[in-house]
Scaffold this motif. Structure first.
Motif, PDB file in Angstrom:
ATOM      1  N   PRO A  78      49.359  12.027 -19.193  1.00  0.00           N
ATOM      2  CA  PRO A  78      50.547  11.238 -19.589  1.00  0.00           C
ATOM      3  C   PRO A  78      50.152  10.731 -21.245  1.00  0.00           C
ATOM      4  CG  PRO A  78      49.437  10.229 -17.723  1.00  0.00           C
ATOM      5  CD  PRO A  78      48.508  11.482 -17.880  1.00  0.00           C
ATOM      6  N   GLN A  79      51.099  10.986 -21.556  1.00  0.00           N
ATOM      7  CA  GLN A  79      50.977  10.392 -23.330  1.00  0.00           C
ATOM      8  C   GLN A  79      50.702   8.900 -23.368  1.00  0.00           C
ATOM      9  OE1 GLN A  79      50.862  12.361 -25.835  1.00  0.00           O
ATOM     10  NE2 GLN A  79      50.487  10.594 -27.210  1.00  0.00           N
ATOM     11  N   GLU A  80      51.206   8.127 -22.345  1.00  0.00           N
ATOM     12  CA  GLU A  80      50.803   6.854 -22.602  1.00  0.00           C
ATOM     13  C   GLU A  80      49.380   6.329 -22.368  1.00  0.00           C
ATOM     14  OE1 GLU A  80      53.308   7.216 -19.083  1.00  0.00           O
ATOM     15  OE2 GLU A  80      53.884   8.377 -20.644  1.00  0.00           O
ATOM     16  N   MET A  81      48.653   7.170 -21.733  1.00  0.00           N
ATOM     17  CA  MET A  81      47.325   6.819 -21.799  1.00  0.00           C
ATOM     18  C   MET A  81      46.599   7.140 -23.125  1.00  0.00           C
ATOM     19  SD  MET A  81      46.692   6.508 -18.811  1.00  0.00           S
ATOM     20  CE  MET A  81      44.746   6.254 -18.771  1.00  0.00           C
ATOM     21  N   TYR A  82      47.186   7.915 -23.824  1.00  0.00           N
ATOM     22  CA  TYR A  82      46.754   8.270 -25.242  1.00  0.00           C
ATOM     23  C   TYR A  82      47.022   7.056 -26.185  1.00  0.00           C
ATOM     24  CZ  TYR A  82      44.860  12.987 -24.224  1.00  0.00           C
ATOM     25  OH  TYR A  82      44.159  13.816 -23.660  1.00  0.00           O
ATOM     26  N   ASP A  83      48.424   6.788 -26.118  1.00  0.00           N
ATOM     27  CA  ASP A  83      49.052   5.411 -26.790  1.00  0.00           C
ATOM     28  C   ASP A  83      48.213   4.274 -26.511  1.00  0.00           C
ATOM     29  OD1 ASP A  83      50.926   7.324 -27.690  1.00  0.00           O
ATOM     30  OD2 ASP A  83      52.415   6.810 -26.058  1.00  0.00           O
ATOM     31  N   ALA A  84      47.932   4.077 -25.202  1.00  0.00           N
ATOM     32  CA  ALA A  84      47.220   2.883 -24.792  1.00  0.00           C
ATOM     33  C   ALA A  84      45.744   2.913 -25.623  1.00  0.00           C
ATOM     34  CB  ALA A  84      46.987   2.765 -23.340  1.00  0.00           C
ATOM     35  N   ALA A  85      45.123   3.949 -25.300  1.00  0.00           N
ATOM     36  CA  ALA A  85      43.755   4.264 -26.207  1.00  0.00           C
ATOM     37  C   ALA A  85      43.779   4.004 -27.678  1.00  0.00           C
ATOM     38  CB  ALA A  85      43.307   5.471 -25.818  1.00  0.00           C
ATOM     39  N   LYS A  86      45.065   4.357 -28.273  1.00  0.00           N
ATOM     40  CA  LYS A  86      45.079   4.098 -29.749  1.00  0.00           C
ATOM     41  C   LYS A  86      45.182   2.755 -30.009  1.00  0.00           C
ATOM     42  CE  LYS A  86      47.086   6.887 -33.376  1.00  0.00           C
ATOM     43  NZ  LYS A  86      48.310   7.910 -33.545  1.00  0.00           N
ATOM     44  N   THR A 134      38.313   8.379 -26.928  1.00  0.00           N
ATOM     45  CA  THR A 134      39.644   8.776 -26.435  1.00  0.00           C
ATOM     46  C   THR A 134      39.030  10.115 -25.336  1.00  0.00           C
ATOM     47  OG1 THR A 134      40.733   8.200 -28.113  1.00  0.00           O
ATOM     48  CG2 THR A 134      41.987   9.160 -26.470  1.00  0.00           C
ATOM     49  N   PHE A 135      38.828  10.934 -26.079  1.00  0.00           N
ATOM     50  CA  PHE A 135      38.057  12.293 -25.449  1.00  0.00           C
ATOM     51  C   PHE A 135      37.416  12.036 -24.049  1.00  0.00           C
ATOM     52  CE2 PHE A 135      35.330  15.984 -24.812  1.00  0.00           C
ATOM     53  CZ  PHE A 135      36.469  16.943 -24.463  1.00  0.00           C
ATOM     54  N   THR A 185      40.399  12.125 -21.655  1.00  0.00           N
ATOM     55  CA  THR A 185      40.636  13.511 -21.557  1.00  0.00           C
ATOM     56  C   THR A 185      39.771  14.014 -20.500  1.00  0.00           C
ATOM     57  OG1 THR A 185      41.165  13.595 -23.875  1.00  0.00           O
ATOM     58  CG2 THR A 185      40.938  15.648 -22.623  1.00  0.00           C
ATOM     59  N   LEU A 186      38.488  13.630 -20.406  1.00  0.00           N
ATOM     60  CA  LEU A 186      37.559  14.327 -19.550  1.00  0.00           C
ATOM     61  C   LEU A 186      37.967  14.058 -18.131  1.00  0.00           C
ATOM     62  CD1 LEU A 186      34.101  14.842 -21.467  1.00  0.00           C
ATOM     63  CD2 LEU A 186      35.864  16.476 -20.723  1.00  0.00           C
ATOM     64  N   PRO A 187      37.958  12.564 -18.019  1.00  0.00           N
ATOM     65  CA  PRO A 187      38.567  12.127 -16.341  1.00  0.00           C
ATOM     66  C   PRO A 187      39.430  12.852 -15.760  1.00  0.00           C
ATOM     67  CG  PRO A 187      37.958  10.234 -17.786  1.00  0.00           C
ATOM     68  CD  PRO A 187      37.854  11.556 -18.688  1.00  0.00           C
ATOM     69  N   TYR A 188      40.575  13.108 -16.630  1.00  0.00           N
ATOM     70  CA  TYR A 188      41.962  13.617 -16.438  1.00  0.00           C
ATOM     71  C   TYR A 188      41.772  15.034 -15.910  1.00  0.00           C
ATOM     72  CZ  TYR A 188      45.417  10.134 -16.222  1.00  0.00           C
ATOM     73  OH  TYR A 188      46.406   9.181 -16.021  1.00  0.00           O
ATOM     74  N   LEU A 189      40.776  15.739 -16.674  1.00  0.00           N
ATOM     75  CA  LEU A 189      40.548  17.106 -16.839  1.00  0.00           C
ATOM     76  C   LEU A 189      39.550  17.672 -15.462  1.00  0.00           C
ATOM     77  CD1 LEU A 189      40.095  19.010 -20.357  1.00  0.00           C
ATOM     78  CD2 LEU A 189      42.017  19.305 -18.589  1.00  0.00           C
TER      79      LEU A 189
END
Lengths: 289, 313
Positions: free
Chosen positions: B202-210, B219-220, B224-228
């Protein structure tokens, strides 16, 4: 994890490297290199296929005087066209049989409870995960016993073993995404269960069906192990086997081999270009629940 | 059983009406039965025969029932352990290379915003997946040919090599070549699976990290890694399993040579079972390969079974 542990200065310094790595130029460079790595062996085969046997020995990158002789030698003189015909027949027959059997089976696994349903489904998965090389030796004997050696039937039967479980699994996953309420509504409206499947649910799952069909066709087209085991003559041999056998010769005619390889790759490549979306859906749809 | 469910309008009498009712009452058998019968014939029959053959001594003329003979041979035959070793090197080499390169490709593809350009790239990359494996083999054999191969030609022209090198004549470099060829055909699959995983974050995860001021690396690692992880699991397991049983590529690139340096278990089984007609021994080795793959595959099945609970019916 957040910025509390380090200063803005440190953050900027660390981030700068990533800004470069994530820039458009680097992204496209990476993709360009990947495409180069993937495409160059095929380009090399294509270039070789336009060379004369003498041109192959001269070791130039580009064919000095491009000719289609290699295609003529491969397809006509060596009878490779028969392998093309065989491949079309084997892949089409395998795909039809597998899809006709597998689609309804996938529907059942997505909709109905029955005694030992999970055990039966695990059996299907088990069949899929069973290494095919393990069955080659007994299969060779069986095929010999029943007189199916050097027949297309023998290869088609092997393809049914290889791809039917996969299709059942993929189709089940597609059917799961369609709400059960749809079948029930159809039945309230007077459909039998079979009609509900055929006229209501199946049309909705057509994109999934297309994905399954394309995957099965490509896999059957590619199949080497069983086709190689079953067939040794041009009456039944498929393209992957025939191309491989070019290499077995004492003095390899490299340009004819390259021509054969290009003929084998063209249909696959066309399917990928036109049905890329379905292939991606099929590959990932076959993996997720 | 059928009466508790929607029956629809009655079909009236007549043969077709009764047939239709029968189909309706036995819908599961009608739809699933043919597949199960087919699997019985094309899978169970050869599988039972495999077990039976592995208990036969087929070394001489004819067969004799000697249950321990072939299994005993496995553990004393040094070439068998060579094949096991080569299979492990081959499968893990291909696993790390395909999934590693697949991840890089997927991350890069995910950064391309224009979907037409992204599709163009992924089409070009997918092509290697569709190439028949035996043709992958002969292609790489041709490119790495000692006298006429393009690889030597390029390296000589660039001044990296001073004289032609026999890539497929040396144990180590032959293994490198077959692993490269294998990865070449598996990278697209890994990339496709990992890209699907990336796109499901979900894009929100990236927004939150930012918002939290995370660097790209953080962030990666933390988003990213846990989701992947599930995608890695699937791509890695499948890649490994298919490389572990690989036949077409090692067989058509090097034929298992030089001197057994690239002889994977599958090539080994083929040599005994089909070329030397020693069915019994080939079957016993197959049983070993099946056992190893299935132990690993069981993990995969559990992973899938977790998702089966979603079906409510």
């Amino acid at each position: 994890m957040a910025g509390a542990d380090f200063t803005v200065e440190q953050y900027r310094r660390r981030q700068r490297v990533w800004d470069v790595l994530e820039s458009r130029y680097v992204v496209h460079l990476v993709l360009f290199l990947a495409v180069f790595f993937i495409i160059s062996p095929l380009i090399w085969q294509l270039l070789t296929s336009f060379k004369s046997p003498q041109g192959v020995l001269e070791l130039t990158y580009l064919p000095t005087d491009p000719t289609l002789d290699a295609y003529e030698r491969a397809l006509i003189e060596r009878g490779f066209w028969r392998a093309v015909v065989n491949s079309v027949i084997v892949a089409s027959a395998s795909t039809v049989i597998v899809m006709v059997l597998g689609t309804p089976a996938g529907y059942v696994f997505s909709r109905f409870r029955f005694p030992y349903d999970n055990a039966v489904f695990v059996f299907v998965l088990f069949t899929r995960l069973f290494p095919p090389i393990g069955l080659v030796t007994p299969y060779y004997r069986i095929v010999t016993t029943f007189g199916l050696l050097n027949t297309k039937t023998g290869i088609v039967i092997a393809n049914v073993y290889l791809w039917l479980p996969l299709v059942i699994y993929i189709m089940r996953n597609f059917f799961i995404t369609i709400p059960q309420a749809l079948d029930e509504a159809a039945r309230v409206d007077g459909c039998t269960k079979l009609q509900a499947f055929r006229h209501v649910v199946f049309p909705v799952v057509l994109p999934g069906f297309a994905a399954g069909t394309i995957l099965t066709f490509l896999y059957s087209w590619r199949e080497f192990l069983f086709a190689f085991t079953v067939s040794t003559d041009l009456q039944s041999m498929t393209i992957p086997v025939a191309t491989f056998l070019f290499v077995g010769d004492a003095g390899i005619d490299w340009s004819a081999m390259a021509a054969a390889a290009i003929v084998a790759v063209i249909p696959s490549a066309l399917v990928v270009i036109f049905f890329q979306r379905y292939i991606v859906v099929g590959l990932t749809g076959g993996l997720k629940g | 059983m059928a009466t508790e469910e929607y029956r629809g309008a009655p079909h009236g009498g007549g043969l077709s009406g009764r047939l239709s009712d029968w189909v309706n009452d036995h819908i599961r058998t009608v739809l699933l039965g043919p597949s199960l019968v087919a699997l019985l014939v094309v899978f169970i029959y050869p599988a039972v025969m495999l077990v039976w053959l592995s208990l036969q001594n087929t070394r001489g003329i004819g067969e004799t029932f000697e249950p321990a003979y072939n299994y005993g041979r496995i553990f004393t035959d040094p070439t068998f352990w060579n094949a096991v070793e080569k299979t492990l090197i081959y499968s893990f080499g291909s696993l790390f290379l395909s999934v590693g390169a697949g991840l890089v490709v997927a991350l890069a593809l995910n950064k391309v915003l224009d979907s037409r350009i992204r599709n163009a790239y992924s089409t070009l990359i997918l092509i290697s997946w569709a190439v028949p494996l035996s043709i992958v083999g002969v292609t790489w054999r041709w490119m790495f040919n000692g006298q006429l191969g393009v690889v030597n030609k390029v390296l000589l022209d660039l001044g990296v090599l001073e004289s032609s090198y026999s890539w497929l004549g040396n144990s180590l470099s032959a293994m490198v070549v077959v692993i490269l060829a294998d990865s070449w055909s598996r990278i697209p699959f890994a990339a496709v699976v990992l890209l699907a995983g990336l796109q499901s974050i979900p894009q929100e995860m990236y927004d939150a990290a930012k918002m939290d001021g995370a660097t790209t690396w953080q962030t990666f690692r933390n988003v990213t890694l846990p989701y992947l992880r599930p995608s890695f699991f699937v791509a890695g397991l499948i890649t490994w399993m298919f490389a572990f049983r690989a036949f077409a590529i090692p067989f058509s690139t090097t034929g298992g040579g030089p001197g057994g340096a690239t002889e994977t278990l599958a090539v080994y089984i083929h040599r005994f079972g089909i070329q030397l007609l020693d069915y019994g021994f080939a079957s016993a080795v197959s049983m070993f390969l099946v056992a190893v793959t299935l132990v690993v595959a069981t993990g995969y099945v559990y992973f899938i079974l977790e998702q089966i609970e979603e079906i409510e019916v």
